[in-house]
Design a protein around this motif. Structure first.
Motif, PDB file in Angstrom:
ATOM      1  N   SER A  40       2.653  -1.387   4.444  1.00 43.35           N
ATOM      2  CA  SER A  40       3.017  -0.086   3.895  1.00 43.35           C
ATOM      3  C   SER A  40       4.258   0.424   4.599  1.00 43.35           C
ATOM      4  O   SER A  40       4.838  -0.255   5.461  1.00 43.35           O
ATOM      5  N   LEU A  73      -1.995  -0.795  -4.133  1.00 41.04           N
ATOM      6  CA  LEU A  73      -3.130   0.069  -3.817  1.00 41.04           C
ATOM      7  C   LEU A  73      -2.582   1.425  -3.398  1.00 41.04           C
ATOM      8  O   LEU A  73      -1.677   1.493  -2.564  1.00 41.04           O
ATOM      9  N   GLU A  74      -3.121   2.486  -3.993  1.00 45.94           N
ATOM     10  CA  GLU A  74      -2.663   3.847  -3.699  1.00 45.94           C
ATOM     11  C   GLU A  74      -3.721   4.575  -2.874  1.00 45.94           C
ATOM     12  O   GLU A  74      -4.903   4.584  -3.239  1.00 45.94           O
ATOM     13  N   LEU A  75      -3.287   5.180  -1.779  1.00 44.29           N
ATOM     14  CA  LEU A  75      -4.196   5.881  -0.868  1.00 44.29           C
ATOM     15  C   LEU A  75      -3.681   7.301  -0.637  1.00 44.29           C
ATOM     16  O   LEU A  75      -2.474   7.512  -0.557  1.00 44.29           O
ATOM     17  N   ALA A 121       3.139  -0.073  -6.293  1.00 46.08           N
ATOM     18  CA  ALA A 121       2.040  -0.079  -5.333  1.00 46.08           C
ATOM     19  C   ALA A 121       0.895  -0.948  -5.842  1.00 46.08           C
ATOM     20  O   ALA A 121       0.500  -0.864  -7.002  1.00 46.08           O
ATOM     21  N   ALA A 157      -6.095   0.812   6.245  1.00 44.36           N
ATOM     22  CA  ALA A 157      -6.006  -0.303   5.299  1.00 44.36           C
ATOM     23  C   ALA A 157      -5.088  -1.394   5.830  1.00 44.36           C
ATOM     24  O   ALA A 157      -5.380  -2.588   5.709  1.00 44.36           O
ATOM     25  N   LEU A 179       0.859  -1.187   0.000  1.00 45.21           N
ATOM     26  CA  LEU A 179       0.000   0.000   0.000  1.00 45.21           C
ATOM     27  C   LEU A 179       0.895   1.235   0.000  1.00 45.21           C
ATOM     28  O   LEU A 179       1.850   1.304   0.765  1.00 45.21           O
ATOM     29  N   GLN A 180       0.561   2.236  -0.826  1.00 48.01           N
ATOM     30  CA  GLN A 180       1.405   3.409  -0.953  1.00 48.01           C
ATOM     31  C   GLN A 180       0.588   4.683  -0.889  1.00 48.01           C
ATOM     32  O   GLN A 180      -0.599   4.707  -1.225  1.00 48.01           O
ATOM     33  N   VAL A 229      -3.958   4.897   4.901  1.00 47.81           N
ATOM     34  CA  VAL A 229      -2.960   3.822   4.874  1.00 47.81           C
ATOM     35  C   VAL A 229      -3.020   3.011   6.167  1.00 47.81           C
ATOM     36  O   VAL A 229      -3.013   1.765   6.154  1.00 47.81           O
TER      37      VAL A 229
END
Length: 292
Positions: A236, A217-219, A215, A228, A190-191, A225
């Motif tokens: 992350s 999944l991008e948040l 990544a 998640a 996660l990024q 983050v």
């Protein structure tokens, strides 16, 4: 030229909003709108472009704002000089920061020492904070990894190191003391968004080791983050000082070079002698930050 009209225009450009400009000037929003409209009509020009979401200067507006920013900065300096013999019992400070964990101790100390100063804080990622600083929308900024340049006054505040954020039930918890970057292959990563310093520092460290860790999944926020990771979606990276006290997540040190960022308090050089700005720098110099 009507300086009330120019001051209203300058405030709108700084704030990107008629409403926030009115709050900045302590007048009504219709008064700000009227001043700007009168200025445009007097010179038969368009200085601002209004959209549904924001207000942006036209090309002519940007050129005028470059002058008006300097003009009113000088006016602030003149007022500051005249008030220099008095205690700092009032005033306003516009501050931007890319890390709430670093800026909050400064705000607490500033409020304790100068309770009459009104502080407007903007939190954002590093790119947003730099844009506010260079666009003179704020008086000073707490920002990471800023490069020295002519016209900027910088105070180093300390360093922070990236670590790995994992769900509390991850098998590495309790069995590992640290993790190398290459071991993140196979993990759901996660990024933060690309403008984030966390993201840029991590990608720079990966590039130095010729690693590709895209990544999954991008948040767009630190809080997203953390939630998640707590939900078990993936792992992350986060700066050690920003690690939450949350039993749902744990942190492990990351091994490798290039994982450290430096933090600075920065302002335009011509603003460095303003009393309220100088006072904030003095407060920052008194607050110690731990090394990573």
């Amino acid at each position: 030229m009507n300086l009330f009209q120019l001051r209203a225009f300058d405030a709108v450009v700084r704030e990107g909003s008629f409403t926030r400009a009115a709050e900045r000037l302590c007048i009504s929003q219709p008064a700000v709108t009227g001043h700007v409209k009168a200025l445009e009509e007097h010179y038969q020009v368009q200085l601002l472009r209004r959209t549904a979401r924001q207000v942006e200067p036209t090309e002519l507006g940007r050129c005028l704002a470059a002058i008006s920013h300097q003009l009113f900065a000088l006016a602030d300096r003149a007022e500051d000089l005249l008030d220099s013999s008095q205690a700092l019992t009032s005033g306003r400070l516009d501050l931007a920061a890319d890390s709430p964990h670093l800026v909050m101790p400064l705000l607490a100390r500033m409020r304790e020492r100068y309770p009459g100063v009104r502080i407007n804080l903007r939190l954002g990622n590093t790119q947003e904070t730099l844009t506010a600083l260079h666009g003179e929308r704020v008086d000073l900024a707490l920002v990471s990894d800023i490069a020295p340049r002519a016209g900027l006054h910088l105070l180093p505040l300390g360093e922070a190191r990236l670590c790995l954020l994992l769900p509390a039930a991850h098998p590495w918890i309790g069995s590992r003391e640290d993790v190398a970057l290459h071991e993140l292959r196979g993990e759901v990563l996660l990024q933060r968004e690309p403008g984030s310093l966390t993201r840029r520092t991590f990608e720079r460290a990966c590039a130095s080791q010729e690693l590709e860790l895209p990544a999954d999944l991008e948040l767009n926020s630190r809080e997203a983050v953390i939630e998640a990771v707590a939900a078990g979606i993936g792992v992350s990276v986060i700066y050690g000082q920003e690690a939450p006290k949350d039993p749902r997540v744990k942190v492990l040190p990351l091994k490798g070079e290039g994982l450290v960022s430096r933090h600075f308090l920065a302002c335009q050089q011509r603003h460095a002698e303003l009393r309220v700005v100088k006072a904030f720098f003095e407060v920052a110099g008194d607050v110690g930050y731990p090394s990573p």
